[in-house]
Design an enzyme around this catalytic site. Structure first.
Site, PDB file in Angstrom:
ATOM      1  N   ALA A  92     -47.668  14.530  16.161  1.00  0.00           N
ATOM      2  CA  ALA A  92     -46.979  15.190  15.061  1.00  0.00           C
ATOM      3  C   ALA A  92     -46.352  16.502  15.508  1.00  0.00           C
ATOM      4  CB  ALA A  92     -47.955  15.445  13.916  1.00  0.00           C
ATOM      5  N   ALA A  97       0.839  -1.206   0.000  1.00  0.00           N
ATOM      6  CA  ALA A  97       0.000   0.000   0.000  1.00  0.00           C
ATOM      7  C   ALA A  97       0.868   1.249   0.000  1.00  0.00           C
ATOM      8  CB  ALA A  97      -0.933   0.000   1.205  1.00  0.00           C
ATOM      9  N   ASN A 125      -1.523 -11.793 -14.923  1.00  0.00           N
ATOM     10  CA  ASN A 125      -1.002 -11.822 -13.565  1.00  0.00           C
ATOM     11  C   ASN A 125      -1.748 -10.816 -12.690  1.00  0.00           C
ATOM     12  OD1 ASN A 125       0.605 -12.004 -11.249  1.00  0.00           O
ATOM     13  ND2 ASN A 125       2.134 -10.569 -12.077  1.00  0.00           N
ATOM     14  N   ARG A 167      -4.034   9.097  -9.299  1.00  0.00           N
ATOM     15  CA  ARG A 167      -5.226   9.129 -10.152  1.00  0.00           C
ATOM     16  C   ARG A 167      -6.507   9.324  -9.351  1.00  0.00           C
ATOM     17  NH1 ARG A 167      -5.067   3.773 -13.476  1.00  0.00           N
ATOM     18  NH2 ARG A 167      -7.168   4.510 -14.040  1.00  0.00           N
TER      19      ARG A 167
END
Length: 451
Positions: free
Chosen positions: A365, A10, A171, A16
């Protein structure tokens, strides 16, 4: 399982992705891609996990703390060089080693096991490579192998001949080897190639020069080894993962009315006979029990929904929300760090934050629990079977007793006893004829202005 260690590469910059967040920490289903991979590794019980870091190392070190050690690759001289940086962390270890990539998050534990098993087959290959056959071979390196899976040559795309590029077996970059073999072979890899880098794949060619065989294991799902290097690839990976989770949820007994519009997190749990209507989003930490219904356009995160409950439509359950058996929240109701007791209901336009609502209570409500004074949060407790009238404000800390009634439009700042009625309203002022006189005056003024 034999003793094995995992090395996860990593160290790449991930340019990108164009992000200040490290590439492998971008989430899929609410979980960092690196953590998806580590979860699969953990299924097999590794003795060691080493994450090789470079750019953005501090982010990764924080993300894997307590689960893995890190090794720094600086400068970055290729994948072979990256793997070498883990050697010190594995000093004295003589078991097997899996080499994985942090931006290839979907490798299954069963595939890893298959690679390790192949390493200990009768022909004892020096290296096992995970191969795949994509629809488009693109710029992937090739695996030139015989019919028995023995590798004849590994070559990067930019170094391959036209005949080698015609090979469809590619691969993935993932490998398995015994630790002693791996680091001995890496020590003899050179960098005489187009990029001047130390390629990991060259360990196969070095082993072949020693007269030793290597073998390829082929995954039956090319998506399993798809790398993620850009936002577009991340989006495609998310879509792939969501499709899998939707199929899994339905296979386990949940009904999704419009599966393509429902979004899951990595740890979402749905019971049997749960119904999920269109456009529902499950954030991390949601558990839904059997026979619950999640109506359309609801958003749940960090919430527990009990058996037979009903949520939504257009409801939001935030972290700490708990609905007990048969409870109900309706449209435009929000819960945060609140418990709605068995059979209790809040059907419309309500906010319940830092609250405990007893069984059978009814929340009218427009009711809100006023839980924050700008500095601290306070709790509201509503007893069983209490009735809270519409448009009431419960100013915490406050306790509403069992079977109590709060009249509509009340702002309650003191405790209400069991069975008590509390009405907190200003006295109504009545002025007969006032409105008629007001309208007459205003109409006259408007007419004069037009004239």
């Amino acid at each position: 399982m034999r003793d094995f260690a995992a090395i996860i590469l990593a160290a790449g910059q991930g340019t990108r992705m164009k992000s200040s967040l490290h590439k492998v920490l971008h989430p899929i289903g609410g979980r960092a891609m690196l953590h998806h991979l580590m979860a699969s590794v953990d299924e097999l019980g590794p003795q060691h996990t080493v994450v090789v870091v470079g750019s953005g190392r501090e982010q990764i070190e924080g993300a894997v703390s307590g689960r893995a050690v890190t090794a720094l690759q600086e400068p970055q001289l290729g994948t072979g060089h990256a793997v070498q940086q883990a050697q010190a962390s594995l000093a004295g270890f003589s078991g097997d080693v899996l080499i994985l990539y942090g931006d290839v998050p979907f490798v299954r534990a069963s595939t890893m096991r298959k690679m390790l098993d192949r390493l200990h087959a009768d022909d004892a290959p020096a290296i096992v490579v995970l191969g795949f056959e994509p629809k488009d071979t693109l710029q992937y390196g090739r695996v030139i192998a015989g019919a028995d899976g023995t590798i004849e040559k590994m070559v990067e795309h930019k170094d391959a001949s036209e005949s080698e590029r015609a090979c469809r077996l590619c691969n993935s970059g993932l490998m398995a080897a015994r630790a002693d073999d791996l680091f001995d072979l890496l020590g003899r890899v050179g960098n005489d190639n187009a990029a001047g880098e130390y390629y990991l794949v060259d360990v196969v060619n070095v082993a072949r020069a020693d007269g030793r065989k290597s073998a390829v294991v082929i995954t039956d799902d090319a998506n399993e080894v798809a790398g993620i290097n850009s936002r577009a690839e991340l989006a495609r990976a998310e879509a792939q993962w969501q499709d899998f989770k939707r199929e899994e949820a339905m296979a386990n007994g949940a009904s999704l009315r419009a599966p393509e519009t429902v979004f899951f997190s990595w740890d979402t749990e749905l019971g049997r006979d749960v119904t999920v209507e269109p456009s529902v989003v499950f954030g991390p930490g949601v558990k839904v029990a059997d026979r619950a219904t999640i109506r359309g356009f609801s958003h749940l995160e960090g919430a527990i929904v009990g058996e037979g409950c009903e949520v939504g439509p257009f409801a939001r359950l935030r972290p700490g929300a708990v609905m007990e058996r048969g409870a109900k929240v309706g449209n435009f109701v929000e819960m945060k760090k609140a418990v709605l007791g068995e059979g209790a209901k809040a059907n419309h336009l309500t906010y319940l934050g830092d609250a405990e609502v007893g069984a059978g209570a009814n929340i009218g409500a427009g009711t809100i629990t006023c839980n924050y004074d700008g500095y601290f949060k306070y709790k509201t407790v509503i007893g069983p079977r209490a009735f809270i009238g519409s448009n009431s404000a419960l100013i915490a800390p406050v306790r509403i007793g069992a079977d109590a009634i709060v009249a509509a439009g009340s702002a309650v700042s003191r405790d209400v006893a069991d069975g008590e009625l509390r009405m907190v309203r200003a006295e109504q002022l009545v002025k007969p004829g006032w409105a008629d006189r007001f309208h007459d005056t205003m109409k006259k003024k408007k007419a004069e202005k037009k004239a």
